[in-house]
Design a protein around this motif. Structure first.
Motif, PDB file in Angstrom:
ATOM      1  N   PRO A  73       0.837  -1.202   0.000  1.00 56.82           N
ATOM      2  CA  PRO A  73       0.000   0.000   0.000  1.00 56.82           C
ATOM      3  C   PRO A  73       0.873   1.254   0.000  1.00 56.82           C
ATOM      4  CG  PRO A  73      -0.669  -1.542   1.727  1.00 56.82           C
ATOM      5  CD  PRO A  73       0.637  -2.031   1.180  1.00 56.82           C
ATOM      6  N   SER A  74       0.410   2.279  -0.685  1.00 57.69           N
ATOM      7  CA  SER A  74       1.182   3.521  -0.747  1.00 57.69           C
ATOM      8  C   SER A  74       1.154   4.275   0.576  1.00 57.69           C
ATOM      9  CB  SER A  74       0.646   4.424  -1.864  1.00 57.69           C
ATOM     10  OG  SER A  74      -0.701   4.763  -1.603  1.00 57.69           O
ATOM     11  N   GLN A  75       0.162   3.972   1.405  1.00 53.38           N
ATOM     12  CA  GLN A  75       0.096   4.555   2.743  1.00 53.38           C
ATOM     13  C   GLN A  75      -0.763   3.660   3.624  1.00 53.38           C
ATOM     14  OE1 GLN A  75      -1.925   8.310   1.559  1.00 53.38           O
ATOM     15  NE2 GLN A  75      -3.334   7.853   3.212  1.00 53.38           N
ATOM     16  N   GLU A  76      -0.620   3.842   4.922  1.00 50.40           N
ATOM     17  CA  GLU A  76      -1.417   3.075   5.878  1.00 50.40           C
ATOM     18  C   GLU A  76      -2.848   3.592   5.835  1.00 50.40           C
ATOM     19  OE1 GLU A  76      -3.135   0.721   8.356  1.00 50.40           O
ATOM     20  OE2 GLU A  76      -1.066   0.360   7.787  1.00 50.40           O
ATOM     21  N   ARG A  77      -3.784   2.695   5.567  1.00 50.07           N
ATOM     22  CA  ARG A  77      -5.191   3.086   5.490  1.00 50.07           C
ATOM     23  C   ARG A  77      -6.069   2.248   6.409  1.00 50.07           C
ATOM     24  NH1 ARG A  77      -3.313   3.503   0.086  1.00 50.07           N
ATOM     25  NH2 ARG A  77      -3.642   5.585  -0.740  1.00 50.07           N
ATOM     26  N   GLY A  78      -5.472   1.436   7.264  1.00 54.01           N
ATOM     27  CA  GLY A  78      -6.229   0.495   8.090  1.00 54.01           C
ATOM     28  C   GLY A  78      -7.182   1.178   9.057  1.00 54.01           C
ATOM     29  N   ALA A  79      -8.210   0.432   9.425  1.00 56.14           N
ATOM     30  CA  ALA A  79      -9.191   0.908  10.405  1.00 56.14           C
ATOM     31  C   ALA A  79      -8.581   0.824  11.801  1.00 56.14           C
ATOM     32  CB  ALA A  79     -10.456   0.071  10.322  1.00 56.14           C
ATOM     33  N   ALA A  80      -8.874   1.808  12.635  1.00 54.50           N
ATOM     34  CA  ALA A  80      -8.348   1.816  14.002  1.00 54.50           C
ATOM     35  C   ALA A  80      -9.029   0.748  14.860  1.00 54.50           C
ATOM     36  CB  ALA A  80      -8.536   3.201  14.626  1.00 54.50           C
ATOM     37  N   LEU A  81     -10.321   0.547  14.657  1.00 53.57           N
ATOM     38  CA  LEU A  81     -11.074  -0.415  15.452  1.00 53.57           C
ATOM     39  C   LEU A  81     -11.170  -1.750  14.731  1.00 53.57           C
ATOM     40  CD1 LEU A  81     -14.030   1.884  16.606  1.00 53.57           C
ATOM     41  CD2 LEU A  81     -12.014   1.211  17.930  1.00 53.57           C
ATOM     42  N   ALA A  82     -10.956  -2.823  15.461  1.00 57.67           N
ATOM     43  CA  ALA A  82     -11.057  -4.168  14.889  1.00 57.67           C
ATOM     44  C   ALA A  82     -12.465  -4.384  14.343  1.00 57.67           C
ATOM     45  CB  ALA A  82     -10.720  -5.219  15.938  1.00 57.67           C
ATOM     46  N   GLY A  83     -12.551  -4.904  13.136  1.00 60.09           N
ATOM     47  CA  GLY A  83     -13.839  -5.203  12.521  1.00 60.09           C
ATOM     48  C   GLY A  83     -14.493  -4.029  11.819  1.00 60.09           C
ATOM     49  N   HIS A  85     -14.514  -0.918   8.888  1.00 57.55           N
ATOM     50  CA  HIS A  85     -14.021  -0.688   7.538  1.00 57.55           C
ATOM     51  C   HIS A  85     -13.099   0.529   7.553  1.00 57.55           C
ATOM     52  CE1 HIS A  85     -16.677  -3.421   5.205  1.00 57.55           C
ATOM     53  NE2 HIS A  85     -17.421  -3.314   6.290  1.00 57.55           N
ATOM     54  N   PRO A  86     -11.996   0.463   6.817  1.00 61.10           N
ATOM     55  CA  PRO A  86     -11.137   1.646   6.724  1.00 61.10           C
ATOM     56  C   PRO A  86     -11.855   2.768   5.974  1.00 61.10           C
ATOM     57  CG  PRO A  86     -10.131  -0.264   5.610  1.00 61.10           C
ATOM     58  CD  PRO A  86     -11.480  -0.672   6.071  1.00 61.10           C
ATOM     59  N   ALA A  87     -11.439   3.989   6.242  1.00 58.85           N
ATOM     60  CA  ALA A  87     -11.982   5.119   5.493  1.00 58.85           C
ATOM     61  C   ALA A  87     -11.569   4.983   4.035  1.00 58.85           C
ATOM     62  CB  ALA A  87     -11.461   6.432   6.064  1.00 58.85           C
ATOM     63  N   LEU A 137      -6.317  -0.901  -0.019  1.00 57.20           N
ATOM     64  CA  LEU A 137      -7.373  -0.008   0.472  1.00 57.20           C
ATOM     65  C   LEU A 137      -7.500  -0.015   1.997  1.00 57.20           C
ATOM     66  CD1 LEU A 137     -10.004  -0.809  -2.286  1.00 57.20           C
ATOM     67  CD2 LEU A 137      -8.692   1.318  -2.019  1.00 57.20           C
ATOM     68  N   GLY A 138      -6.587  -0.710   2.681  1.00 57.42           N
ATOM     69  CA  GLY A 138      -6.558  -0.668   4.141  1.00 57.42           C
ATOM     70  C   GLY A 138      -7.152  -1.867   4.850  1.00 57.42           C
ATOM     71  N   TYR A 139      -7.648  -2.828   4.127  1.00 59.54           N
ATOM     72  CA  TYR A 139      -8.199  -4.030   4.759  1.00 59.54           C
ATOM     73  C   TYR A 139      -7.054  -4.970   5.098  1.00 59.54           C
ATOM     74  CZ  TYR A 139     -12.759  -2.345   3.407  1.00 59.54           C
ATOM     75  OH  TYR A 139     -13.883  -1.582   3.279  1.00 59.54           O
ATOM     76  N   ASP A 140      -7.235  -5.732   6.185  1.00 57.89           N
ATOM     77  CA  ASP A 140      -6.201  -6.656   6.613  1.00 57.89           C
ATOM     78  C   ASP A 140      -6.840  -7.839   7.315  1.00 57.89           C
ATOM     79  OD1 ASP A 140      -3.673  -7.735   7.168  1.00 57.89           O
ATOM     80  OD2 ASP A 140      -2.842  -5.762   7.616  1.00 57.89           O
ATOM     81  N   HIS A 141      -6.026  -8.801   7.705  1.00 55.57           N
ATOM     82  CA  HIS A 141      -6.543  -9.990   8.375  1.00 55.57           C
ATOM     83  C   HIS A 141      -5.677 -10.373   9.563  1.00 55.57           C
ATOM     84  CE1 HIS A 141      -3.517 -11.887   5.757  1.00 55.57           C
ATOM     85  NE2 HIS A 141      -4.111 -11.237   4.767  1.00 55.57           N
ATOM     86  N   GLY A 147     -10.130  -9.810   9.668  1.00 58.39           N
ATOM     87  CA  GLY A 147     -10.128 -10.913   8.714  1.00 58.39           C
ATOM     88  C   GLY A 147     -11.533 -11.305   8.305  1.00 58.39           C
ATOM     89  N   ASP A 148     -12.467 -11.288   9.257  1.00 54.16           N
ATOM     90  CA  ASP A 148     -13.859 -11.609   8.947  1.00 54.16           C
ATOM     91  C   ASP A 148     -14.445 -10.605   7.959  1.00 54.16           C
ATOM     92  OD1 ASP A 148     -13.677 -13.741  10.719  1.00 54.16           O
ATOM     93  OD2 ASP A 148     -14.745 -12.707  12.345  1.00 54.16           O
ATOM     94  N   VAL A 149     -14.154  -9.326   8.175  1.00 56.63           N
ATOM     95  CA  VAL A 149     -14.639  -8.273   7.276  1.00 56.63           C
ATOM     96  C   VAL A 149     -14.041  -8.457   5.886  1.00 56.63           C
ATOM     97  CG1 VAL A 149     -14.544  -5.775   6.798  1.00 56.63           C
ATOM     98  CG2 VAL A 149     -15.117  -6.588   9.096  1.00 56.63           C
TER      99      VAL A 149
END
Length: 171
Positions: A73-83, A85-87, A137-141, A147-149
């Motif tokens: 990823p070109s930048q960190e886009r992960g969601a702060a809260l588990a489960g 969706h990232p912005a 897009l910031g999704y991870d597992h 991971g469920d999302v």
């Protein structure tokens, strides 16, 4: 290729596997599912062999073995809260689109996995591209809830393309 997607076939076997067509349909389906328009974004997908991806895996992850797909990823886009969706990323102007990042796929590993799972190669490759784009897009597992999302999204995106659930669930 479309202006938002650059596909590089470093290994010519990827051309025979129609990587450009598979990548385009996978990326568009992913964007559609997330309500994003490709305009204003860019990303690159490289098809390589196991030796190249093993080198990249060693360089970037400290694991000198082949893997199926890598994403940067070109930048960190992960969601702060588990489960959560990232912005969604913000699209750039036409002359300076937001670069989401890069993805690499290893031909030998991808084909061996498809064969072992008795899946058509294009279905497995499509899944791996969707998976890689979601990482951009910031999704991870890493966390179970994330991971469920991510798995649920992958399943819905592949269903859009009339491909089966890669995790074996019912649709």
């Amino acid at each position: 290729m479309d202006e938002f997607l650059d596909v590089i076939c470093e290994d010519p076997r990827w051309q025979e596997a129609r990587l450009e067509d598979v990548a385009l349909s996978a990326v568009i389906a992913t964007f559609d599912e997330l309500g994003l328009a490709p305009k204003g974004f860019s990303l690159c997908i490289m098809g390589c062999d196991d030796a190249r991806i093993a080198s990249l895996n060693g360089q970037f992850r400290g694991k000198g073995a082949p893997t199926n797909v890598l994403s940067w990823p070109s930048q960190e886009r992960g969601a702060a809260l588990a489960g959560a969706h990232p912005a969604p990323p913000v699209a750039g102007p036409a002359d300076d689109p937001t670069h989401l990042g890069d993805i690499a796929l290893a031909y030998d590993t991808c084909m061996a996995e498809a064969d072992a799972a008795q899946k058509p190669p294009f279905a497995h490759i499509t899944h791996l591209i969707v998976h890689g784009v979601l990482h951009l897009l910031g999704y991870d597992h890493i966390r179970d809830a994330d991971g469920d999302v991510m798995e649920a999204l992958e399943t819905r995106i592949l269903a859009r393309l009339e491909l089966p659930d890669p995790y074996g669930g019912l649709q």
